[in-house]
Scaffold this motif. Structure first.
Motif, PDB file in Angstrom:
ATOM      1  N   PRO A  10       0.788  -1.233   0.000  1.00  0.00           N
ATOM      2  CA  PRO A  10       0.000   0.000   0.000  1.00  0.00           C
ATOM      3  C   PRO A  10       0.824   1.289   0.000  1.00  0.00           C
ATOM      4  CG  PRO A  10       0.019  -0.951   2.193  1.00  0.00           C
ATOM      5  CD  PRO A  10       0.658  -1.960   1.280  1.00  0.00           C
ATOM      6  N   LEU A  11       2.143   1.193   0.197  1.00  0.00           N
ATOM      7  CA  LEU A  11       2.978   2.404   0.212  1.00  0.00           C
ATOM      8  C   LEU A  11       3.773   2.553  -1.084  1.00  0.00           C
ATOM      9  CD1 LEU A  11       4.341   2.226   3.879  1.00  0.00           C
ATOM     10  CD2 LEU A  11       2.155   3.103   3.038  1.00  0.00           C
ATOM     11  N   THR A  12       3.369   1.830  -2.140  1.00  0.00           N
ATOM     12  CA  THR A  12       4.055   1.895  -3.426  1.00  0.00           C
ATOM     13  C   THR A  12       4.134   3.336  -3.925  1.00  0.00           C
ATOM     14  OG1 THR A  12       3.376  -0.337  -4.056  1.00  0.00           O
ATOM     15  CG2 THR A  12       3.962   1.158  -5.841  1.00  0.00           C
ATOM     16  N   GLY A  13       5.327   3.742  -4.325  1.00  0.00           N
ATOM     17  CA  GLY A  13       5.535   5.082  -4.865  1.00  0.00           C
ATOM     18  C   GLY A  13       5.936   6.124  -3.847  1.00  0.00           C
ATOM     19  N   LEU A  14       5.828   5.794  -2.548  1.00  0.00           N
ATOM     20  CA  LEU A  14       6.219   6.745  -1.507  1.00  0.00           C
ATOM     21  C   LEU A  14       7.709   6.611  -1.196  1.00  0.00           C
ATOM     22  CD1 LEU A  14       3.303   6.420   1.091  1.00  0.00           C
ATOM     23  CD2 LEU A  14       3.527   8.041  -0.806  1.00  0.00           C
ATOM     24  N   THR A  15       8.332   7.729  -0.886  1.00  0.00           N
ATOM     25  CA  THR A  15       9.716   7.721  -0.418  1.00  0.00           C
ATOM     26  C   THR A  15       9.727   8.058   1.070  1.00  0.00           C
ATOM     27  OG1 THR A  15      10.616   8.380  -2.555  1.00  0.00           O
ATOM     28  CG2 THR A  15      11.998   8.767  -0.636  1.00  0.00           C
ATOM     29  N   VAL A  16      10.380   7.214   1.851  1.00  0.00           N
ATOM     30  CA  VAL A  16      10.460   7.377   3.299  1.00  0.00           C
ATOM     31  C   VAL A  16      11.889   7.759   3.669  1.00  0.00           C
ATOM     32  CG1 VAL A  16      10.258   6.216   5.533  1.00  0.00           C
ATOM     33  CG2 VAL A  16       8.635   5.679   3.695  1.00  0.00           C
ATOM     34  N   LEU A  17      12.041   8.861   4.385  1.00  0.00           N
ATOM     35  CA  LEU A  17      13.330   9.222   4.971  1.00  0.00           C
ATOM     36  C   LEU A  17      13.296   8.836   6.436  1.00  0.00           C
ATOM     37  CD1 LEU A  17      16.122  10.634   5.082  1.00  0.00           C
ATOM     38  CD2 LEU A  17      14.903  12.794   5.522  1.00  0.00           C
ATOM     39  N   VAL A  18      14.163   7.916   6.847  1.00  0.00           N
ATOM     40  CA  VAL A  18      14.247   7.536   8.256  1.00  0.00           C
ATOM     41  C   VAL A  18      15.510   8.161   8.837  1.00  0.00           C
ATOM     42  CG1 VAL A  18      15.364   5.318   7.682  1.00  0.00           C
ATOM     43  CG2 VAL A  18      14.315   5.650   9.926  1.00  0.00           C
ATOM     44  N   VAL A  19      15.339   8.917   9.902  1.00  0.00           N
ATOM     45  CA  VAL A  19      16.453   9.585  10.577  1.00  0.00           C
ATOM     46  C   VAL A  19      16.703   8.804  11.856  1.00  0.00           C
ATOM     47  CG1 VAL A  19      17.376  11.773  11.396  1.00  0.00           C
ATOM     48  CG2 VAL A  19      15.617  11.758   9.602  1.00  0.00           C
ATOM     49  N   GLU A  20      17.700   7.950  11.835  1.00  0.00           N
ATOM     50  CA  GLU A  20      17.909   6.969  12.892  1.00  0.00           C
ATOM     51  C   GLU A  20      19.383   6.580  12.939  1.00  0.00           C
ATOM     52  OE1 GLU A  20      18.091   4.822  15.657  1.00  0.00           O
ATOM     53  OE2 GLU A  20      15.920   4.862  15.330  1.00  0.00           O
ATOM     54  N   ASP A  21      19.996   6.661  14.122  1.00  0.00           N
ATOM     55  CA  ASP A  21      21.414   6.330  14.237  1.00  0.00           C
ATOM     56  C   ASP A  21      21.667   4.848  14.451  1.00  0.00           C
ATOM     57  OD1 ASP A  21      20.119   6.818  16.657  1.00  0.00           O
ATOM     58  OD2 ASP A  21      21.944   7.355  17.706  1.00  0.00           O
ATOM     59  N   SER A  22      20.669   4.087  14.844  1.00  0.00           N
ATOM     60  CA  SER A  22      20.833   2.649  15.050  1.00  0.00           C
ATOM     61  C   SER A  22      20.738   1.918  13.717  1.00  0.00           C
ATOM     62  CB  SER A  22      19.756   2.118  16.010  1.00  0.00           C
ATOM     63  OG  SER A  22      19.659   0.703  15.925  1.00  0.00           O
ATOM     64  N   ARG A  23      21.769   1.154  13.377  1.00  0.00           N
ATOM     65  CA  ARG A  23      21.734   0.360  12.153  1.00  0.00           C
ATOM     66  C   ARG A  23      20.672  -0.733  12.247  1.00  0.00           C
ATOM     67  NH1 ARG A  23      26.338  -0.115   9.034  1.00  0.00           N
ATOM     68  NH2 ARG A  23      25.065  -1.575   7.821  1.00  0.00           N
ATOM     69  N   PHE A  24      20.514  -1.308  13.438  1.00  0.00           N
ATOM     70  CA  PHE A  24      19.548  -2.389  13.635  1.00  0.00           C
ATOM     71  C   PHE A  24      18.129  -1.881  13.422  1.00  0.00           C
ATOM     72  CE2 PHE A  24      17.438  -5.613  16.507  1.00  0.00           C
ATOM     73  CZ  PHE A  24      17.739  -6.718  15.723  1.00  0.00           C
ATOM     74  N   ALA A  25      17.792  -0.741  14.026  1.00  0.00           N
ATOM     75  CA  ALA A  25      16.453  -0.165  13.860  1.00  0.00           C
ATOM     76  C   ALA A  25      16.226   0.304  12.427  1.00  0.00           C
ATOM     77  CB  ALA A  25      16.258   0.996  14.833  1.00  0.00           C
ATOM     78  N   SER A  26      17.268   0.868  11.803  1.00  0.00           N
ATOM     79  CA  SER A  26      17.141   1.319  10.418  1.00  0.00           C
ATOM     80  C   SER A  26      16.876   0.159   9.477  1.00  0.00           C
ATOM     81  CB  SER A  26      18.424   2.039   9.976  1.00  0.00           C
ATOM     82  OG  SER A  26      18.617   3.226  10.696  1.00  0.00           O
ATOM     83  N   GLU A  27      17.525  -0.978   9.738  1.00  0.00           N
ATOM     84  CA  GLU A  27      17.311  -2.150   8.898  1.00  0.00           C
ATOM     85  C   GLU A  27      15.880  -2.659   9.039  1.00  0.00           C
ATOM     86  OE1 GLU A  27      18.060  -5.429   6.302  1.00  0.00           O
ATOM     87  OE2 GLU A  27      18.781  -3.382   6.529  1.00  0.00           O
ATOM     88  N   ALA A  28      15.334  -2.577  10.242  1.00  0.00           N
ATOM     89  CA  ALA A  28      13.937  -2.969  10.432  1.00  0.00           C
ATOM     90  C   ALA A  28      13.012  -2.102   9.582  1.00  0.00           C
ATOM     91  CB  ALA A  28      13.560  -2.870  11.910  1.00  0.00           C
ATOM     92  N   VAL A  29      13.237  -0.789   9.596  1.00  0.00           N
ATOM     93  CA  VAL A  29      12.404   0.111   8.802  1.00  0.00           C
ATOM     94  C   VAL A  29      12.614  -0.146   7.306  1.00  0.00           C
ATOM     95  CG1 VAL A  29      11.907   2.520   8.245  1.00  0.00           C
ATOM     96  CG2 VAL A  29      12.348   1.869  10.615  1.00  0.00           C
ATOM     97  N   ARG A  30      13.841  -0.439   6.906  1.00  0.00           N
ATOM     98  CA  ARG A  30      14.115  -0.738   5.491  1.00  0.00           C
ATOM     99  C   ARG A  30      13.307  -1.956   5.032  1.00  0.00           C
ATOM    100  NH1 ARG A  30      16.813  -3.803   1.934  1.00  0.00           N
ATOM    101  NH2 ARG A  30      17.461  -5.269   3.556  1.00  0.00           N
ATOM    102  N   LEU A  31      13.295  -2.998   5.845  1.00  0.00           N
ATOM    103  CA  LEU A  31      12.548  -4.202   5.495  1.00  0.00           C
ATOM    104  C   LEU A  31      11.044  -3.930   5.447  1.00  0.00           C
ATOM    105  CD1 LEU A  31      14.509  -6.837   7.613  1.00  0.00           C
ATOM    106  CD2 LEU A  31      14.599  -6.520   5.127  1.00  0.00           C
ATOM    107  N   LEU A  32      10.554  -3.121   6.372  1.00  0.00           N
ATOM    108  CA  LEU A  32       9.137  -2.771   6.384  1.00  0.00           C
ATOM    109  C   LEU A  32       8.768  -1.969   5.134  1.00  0.00           C
ATOM    110  CD1 LEU A  32       8.898  -1.849  10.150  1.00  0.00           C
ATOM    111  CD2 LEU A  32       7.652  -3.728   9.052  1.00  0.00           C
ATOM    112  N   CYS A  33       9.639  -1.051   4.748  1.00  0.00           N
ATOM    113  CA  CYS A  33       9.396  -0.277   3.524  1.00  0.00           C
ATOM    114  C   CYS A  33       9.411  -1.192   2.300  1.00  0.00           C
ATOM    115  CB  CYS A  33      10.462   0.812   3.364  1.00  0.00           C
ATOM    116  SG  CYS A  33      10.280   2.219   4.474  1.00  0.00           S
ATOM    117  N   LEU A  34      10.378  -2.085   2.251  1.00  0.00           N
ATOM    118  CA  LEU A  34      10.487  -3.014   1.123  1.00  0.00           C
ATOM    119  C   LEU A  34       9.231  -3.846   0.977  1.00  0.00           C
ATOM    120  CD1 LEU A  34      12.480  -4.129  -1.043  1.00  0.00           C
ATOM    121  CD2 LEU A  34      13.156  -5.843   0.637  1.00  0.00           C
ATOM    122  N   ARG A  35       8.724  -4.368   2.097  1.00  0.00           N
ATOM    123  CA  ARG A  35       7.516  -5.193   2.070  1.00  0.00           C
ATOM    124  C   ARG A  35       6.271  -4.369   1.715  1.00  0.00           C
ATOM    125  NH1 ARG A  35       7.601  -9.859   5.129  1.00  0.00           N
ATOM    126  NH2 ARG A  35       5.481 -10.126   4.361  1.00  0.00           N
TER     127      ARG A  35
END
Length: 230
Positions: A10-35
């Motif tokens: 449902p988020l196809t076409g949206l660009t998400v900027l995540v401002v996060e210093d944790s690599r682990f948390a950023s990877e979680a958001v990356r996977l959520l965006c990908l899905r």
């Protein structure tokens, strides 16, 4: 013009900027965006976020409240006051009490860490989008839970270990406590989270911190060794 979302993404076409210093948390958001069909850009500090925002206009900005070079609430306030406004601005933190700071700064919503539920992530963004951008019809909420690769956790622990080796000033200790508590919560490590919270409490109370720092250093090294063996 708003994008056409795809079934299940449902988020196809949206660009998400995540401002996060944790690599682990950023990877979680990356996977959520990908899905979810969204593109992602990452900034690990306020300065990097400012460079991104000068060049790109994302549809969604997700800001961690505790960043190495300042308070994420200030960035939320800045982004929500800039015209044209970013359609969706969300705060994020491992500290549930940070919700009030995010919302007071103008955020449209708040994501508590760990951010791992696909349904919660998608709904937080979709509910804040303008009506014309949400699509029509009923949408089944996925029950998927994502789990980031351990390499991000290893990077975060190594980052903490490096800071601990030179932790002398107040700002460094505040950062260690805040950052490590968020990482521990994302990794479902209650013992490490409790140790980070104890450090924060003792520091705020003006107590001696040698025992807290030694304990945390030992725990971080144990977990680094464990993650390295995976």
């Amino acid at each position: 013009m708003w994008r056409m979302s795809l079934p299940g993404r449902p988020l196809t076409g949206l660009t998400v900027l995540v401002v996060e210093d944790s690599r682990f948390a950023s990877e979680a958001v990356r996977l959520l965006c990908l899905r979810s069909g969204a593109r992602i850009r990452r900034a690990d500090c306020l300065r990097s976020a400012a460079r991104h925002l000068q060049t790109y206009r994302p549809a969604v900005v997700i800001v961690d409240l505790g960043l190495p070079d300042g308070d994420g609430a200030g960035l939320i306030r800045q982004v929500t006051m800039t015209e044209p406004r970013v359609p969706v601005v969300l705060g994020m933190s491992g500290d549930p009490d940070a919700r009030d700071a995010a919302m007071s700064a103008g955020a449209d919503g708040f994501l508590p860490k760990p951010v791992e539920s696909l349904a919660v992530f998608q709904q937080a963004i979709l509910s804040a989008l303008p009506p014309e951008a949400r699509g029509t019809g009923l949408r089944a909420l996925p029950d998927d839970v994502i789990q980031p690769d351990s390499s991000g956790l290893r990077d975060d622990l190594a980052h903490v270990a490096e800071i601990l080796s030179n932790a002398q000033d107040t700002a460094a200790i505040d950062y260690i406590a805040r950052f490590l508590a968020g990482v521990a919560r994302s990794a479902h490590d209650p013992a490490l989270e409790a140790a980070a919270c104890a450090l924060a409490r003792d520091h705020q109370a003006g107590h001696a911190l040698a025992t807290d720092l030694a304990r945390i250093s030992s725990m971080v090294q144990e977990r680094l060794a464990s993650v390295a063996g995976m």
